[in-house]
Design a protein around this motif. Sequence first.
Motif, PDB file in Angstrom:
ATOM      1  N   PRO A 121       0.805  -1.231   0.000  1.00 26.57           N
ATOM      2  CA  PRO A 121       0.000   0.000   0.000  1.00 26.57           C
ATOM      3  C   PRO A 121       0.834   1.275   0.000  1.00 26.57           C
ATOM      4  O   PRO A 121       0.335   2.349  -0.352  1.00 26.57           O
ATOM      5  CB  PRO A 121      -0.817  -0.117   1.290  1.00 26.57           C
ATOM      6  CG  PRO A 121      -0.034  -1.052   2.160  1.00 26.57           C
ATOM      7  CD  PRO A 121       0.624  -2.020   1.233  1.00 26.57           C
ATOM      8  N   SER A 122       2.096   1.190   0.415  1.00 23.92           N
ATOM      9  CA  SER A 122       2.968   2.369   0.427  1.00 23.92           C
ATOM     10  C   SER A 122       4.409   1.908   0.236  1.00 23.92           C
ATOM     11  O   SER A 122       4.730   0.724   0.413  1.00 23.92           O
ATOM     12  CB  SER A 122       2.844   3.123   1.759  1.00 23.92           C
ATOM     13  OG  SER A 122       3.320   2.323   2.834  1.00 23.92           O
ATOM     14  N   PHE A 123       5.261   2.863  -0.121  1.00 22.48           N
ATOM     15  CA  PHE A 123       6.668   2.511  -0.302  1.00 22.48           C
ATOM     16  C   PHE A 123       7.288   2.092   1.023  1.00 22.48           C
ATOM     17  O   PHE A 123       8.153   1.206   1.045  1.00 22.48           O
ATOM     18  CB  PHE A 123       7.441   3.695  -0.881  1.00 22.48           C
ATOM     19  CG  PHE A 123       8.909   3.390  -1.065  1.00 22.48           C
ATOM     20  CD1 PHE A 123       9.345   2.673  -2.158  1.00 22.48           C
ATOM     21  CD2 PHE A 123       9.841   3.807  -0.117  1.00 22.48           C
ATOM     22  CE1 PHE A 123      10.691   2.362  -2.323  1.00 22.48           C
ATOM     23  CE2 PHE A 123      11.187   3.509  -0.266  1.00 22.48           C
ATOM     24  CZ  PHE A 123      11.609   2.785  -1.386  1.00 22.48           C
ATOM     25  N   ARG A 124       6.862   2.701   2.110  1.00 21.23           N
ATOM     26  CA  ARG A 124       7.394   2.323   3.418  1.00 21.23           C
ATOM     27  C   ARG A 124       7.097   0.859   3.733  1.00 21.23           C
ATOM     28  O   ARG A 124       7.972   0.127   4.209  1.00 21.23           O
ATOM     29  CB  ARG A 124       6.810   3.229   4.500  1.00 21.23           C
ATOM     30  CG  ARG A 124       7.281   2.850   5.914  1.00 21.23           C
ATOM     31  CD  ARG A 124       6.724   3.785   6.965  1.00 21.23           C
ATOM     32  NE  ARG A 124       7.051   3.320   8.303  1.00 21.23           N
ATOM     33  CZ  ARG A 124       8.221   3.517   8.897  1.00 21.23           C
ATOM     34  NH1 ARG A 124       9.171   4.169   8.262  1.00 21.23           N
ATOM     35  NH2 ARG A 124       8.439   3.052  10.118  1.00 21.23           N
ATOM     36  N   MET A 125       5.868   0.411   3.465  1.00 22.07           N
ATOM     37  CA  MET A 125       5.513  -0.979   3.722  1.00 22.07           C
ATOM     38  C   MET A 125       6.313  -1.914   2.831  1.00 22.07           C
ATOM     39  O   MET A 125       6.752  -2.984   3.277  1.00 22.07           O
ATOM     40  CB  MET A 125       4.011  -1.182   3.493  1.00 22.07           C
ATOM     41  CG  MET A 125       3.126  -0.444   4.478  1.00 22.07           C
ATOM     42  SD  MET A 125       3.427  -0.922   6.202  1.00 22.07           S
ATOM     43  CE  MET A 125       2.950  -2.648   6.140  1.00 22.07           C
ATOM     44  N   ALA A 126       6.516  -1.504   1.573  1.00 17.95           N
ATOM     45  CA  ALA A 126       7.329  -2.325   0.666  1.00 17.95           C
ATOM     46  C   ALA A 126       8.757  -2.431   1.176  1.00 17.95           C
ATOM     47  O   ALA A 126       9.367  -3.507   1.145  1.00 17.95           O
ATOM     48  CB  ALA A 126       7.305  -1.721  -0.740  1.00 17.95           C
ATOM     49  N   SER A 127       9.306  -1.323   1.654  1.00 25.23           N
ATOM     50  CA  SER A 127      10.676  -1.316   2.176  1.00 25.23           C
ATOM     51  C   SER A 127      10.788  -2.180   3.420  1.00 25.23           C
ATOM     52  O   SER A 127      11.757  -2.936   3.582  1.00 25.23           O
ATOM     53  CB  SER A 127      11.114   0.120   2.488  1.00 25.23           C
ATOM     54  OG  SER A 127      11.107   0.910   1.320  1.00 25.23           O
ATOM     55  N   LEU A 128       9.810  -2.069   4.327  1.00 29.33           N
ATOM     56  CA  LEU A 128       9.817  -2.896   5.532  1.00 29.33           C
ATOM     57  C   LEU A 128       9.805  -4.381   5.182  1.00 29.33           C
ATOM     58  O   LEU A 128      10.533  -5.183   5.780  1.00 29.33           O
ATOM     59  CB  LEU A 128       8.621  -2.558   6.419  1.00 29.33           C
ATOM     60  CG  LEU A 128       8.691  -1.242   7.202  1.00 29.33           C
ATOM     61  CD1 LEU A 128       7.362  -0.974   7.898  1.00 29.33           C
ATOM     62  CD2 LEU A 128       9.815  -1.279   8.225  1.00 29.33           C
ATOM     63  N   PHE A 129       8.975  -4.738   4.208  1.00 27.25           N
ATOM     64  CA  PHE A 129       8.905  -6.139   3.790  1.00 27.25           C
ATOM     65  C   PHE A 129      10.236  -6.611   3.219  1.00 27.25           C
ATOM     66  O   PHE A 129      10.729  -7.688   3.578  1.00 27.25           O
ATOM     67  CB  PHE A 129       7.800  -6.316   2.745  1.00 27.25           C
ATOM     68  CG  PHE A 129       7.870  -7.648   2.032  1.00 27.25           C
ATOM     69  CD1 PHE A 129       7.442  -8.807   2.669  1.00 27.25           C
ATOM     70  CD2 PHE A 129       8.380  -7.736   0.746  1.00 27.25           C
ATOM     71  CE1 PHE A 129       7.523 -10.032   2.032  1.00 27.25           C
ATOM     72  CE2 PHE A 129       8.460  -8.957   0.096  1.00 27.25           C
ATOM     73  CZ  PHE A 129       8.032 -10.110   0.738  1.00 27.25           C
ATOM     74  N   LEU A 130      10.827  -5.816   2.334  1.00 28.92           N
ATOM     75  CA  LEU A 130      12.079  -6.227   1.687  1.00 28.92           C
ATOM     76  C   LEU A 130      13.215  -6.350   2.696  1.00 28.92           C
ATOM     77  O   LEU A 130      14.011  -7.298   2.640  1.00 28.92           O
ATOM     78  CB  LEU A 130      12.445  -5.226   0.591  1.00 28.92           C
ATOM     79  CG  LEU A 130      11.520  -5.197  -0.639  1.00 28.92           C
ATOM     80  CD1 LEU A 130      11.916  -4.063  -1.575  1.00 28.92           C
ATOM     81  CD2 LEU A 130      11.562  -6.538  -1.370  1.00 28.92           C
ATOM     82  N   ILE A 131      13.309  -5.390   3.617  1.00 27.66           N
ATOM     83  CA  ILE A 131      14.390  -5.430   4.616  1.00 27.66           C
ATOM     84  C   ILE A 131      14.199  -6.618   5.558  1.00 27.66           C
ATOM     85  O   ILE A 131      15.151  -7.338   5.870  1.00 27.66           O
ATOM     86  CB  ILE A 131      14.452  -4.108   5.401  1.00 27.66           C
ATOM     87  CG1 ILE A 131      14.768  -2.942   4.465  1.00 27.66           C
ATOM     88  CG2 ILE A 131      15.512  -4.185   6.499  1.00 27.66           C
ATOM     89  CD1 ILE A 131      14.568  -1.579   5.087  1.00 27.66           C
ATOM     90  N   ALA A 132      12.961  -6.811   6.007  1.00 28.49           N
ATOM     91  CA  ALA A 132      12.685  -7.947   6.892  1.00 28.49           C
ATOM     92  C   ALA A 132      12.950  -9.266   6.175  1.00 28.49           C
ATOM     93  O   ALA A 132      13.545 -10.194   6.749  1.00 28.49           O
ATOM     94  CB  ALA A 132      11.238  -7.897   7.388  1.00 28.49           C
ATOM     95  N   TYR A 133      12.527  -9.353   4.913  1.00 30.18           N
ATOM     96  CA  TYR A 133      12.760 -10.576   4.135  1.00 30.18           C
ATOM     97  C   TYR A 133      14.251 -10.836   3.952  1.00 30.18           C
ATOM     98  O   TYR A 133      14.723 -11.969   4.080  1.00 30.18           O
ATOM     99  CB  TYR A 133      12.076 -10.454   2.773  1.00 30.18           C
ATOM    100  CG  TYR A 133      12.352 -11.627   1.857  1.00 30.18           C
ATOM    101  CD1 TYR A 133      11.548 -12.770   1.907  1.00 30.18           C
ATOM    102  CD2 TYR A 133      13.415 -11.604   0.962  1.00 30.18           C
ATOM    103  CE1 TYR A 133      11.802 -13.855   1.084  1.00 30.18           C
ATOM    104  CE2 TYR A 133      13.675 -12.690   0.141  1.00 30.18           C
ATOM    105  CZ  TYR A 133      12.871 -13.799   0.200  1.00 30.18           C
ATOM    106  OH  TYR A 133      13.132 -14.878  -0.607  1.00 30.18           O
TER     107      TYR A 133
END
Length: 255
Positions: A121-133
Amino acid sequence: MSKKKNPNYKIHRVITALIFVGIYLFYEFITRAHIVNRYLFPLTNEIVKSFQHYWREMLVNAWYSFELLIPALLISAVVAFAVGIPMGLFANIRDILHPVVYAISVIPVLLLSPFALYLAPSFRMASLFLIAYGSVWALLFSVINGIMTIDKRYLDNAATLELTGVEKFFHVILPAASPSIVSGFITSVRSAFVTLVFAEMYGTKYGMGYFVKRNADLGRFEHVWSGFIWMVIVLVTVMAIVEAIKSRLLHWTID
């Protein structure tokens, strides 16, 4: 190894400092002697001027980077422990889930980034997912291996003391597995930084990676170098803090 345990600590730090001085002198020499492209490798005084001009912006960018990094590491830790503890404790669960976890873990972060950017839904959520992954796997596998490779003598002692359930887990299993878990966490922090820089280079207006990418696009390589050096300083500082915490938590182990 701590200062108290290592009588050569000061000598080692002097040697380390001399290595950094050598790197600086080597860079100074190849730039002054025009051995490398001055456009891509600016003089050190130009990099220093960039630091002096942009240090406040670098601090702000570091703050925004940590606003992404810390929550992502917390998410990865929760996932790693939630999945890794049952897999480490129970062979049946491990046999079922290990092929699935391993198959997912080999998917590169770069391959998932377009899907994350489009679906989140947002770039922040995408970034959180990628970093956590990108950071979860080292910790997850260290949790699994740390628990499943515990010396049987610890478990025998726990049985002798009639420790079971939660008490056994927190007083025997978790402490015995902690060296492996802490080492995995340190690797996860390094991986998180790599993914963080990648994520900040696209679609964001703040962050250490954004600062480097923006100036690289504009061809201002003295700022690229100052941003790069700043990231190294931040990473080294964070890793030094993590190593100090590790030494404190695992003071009972052999260095």
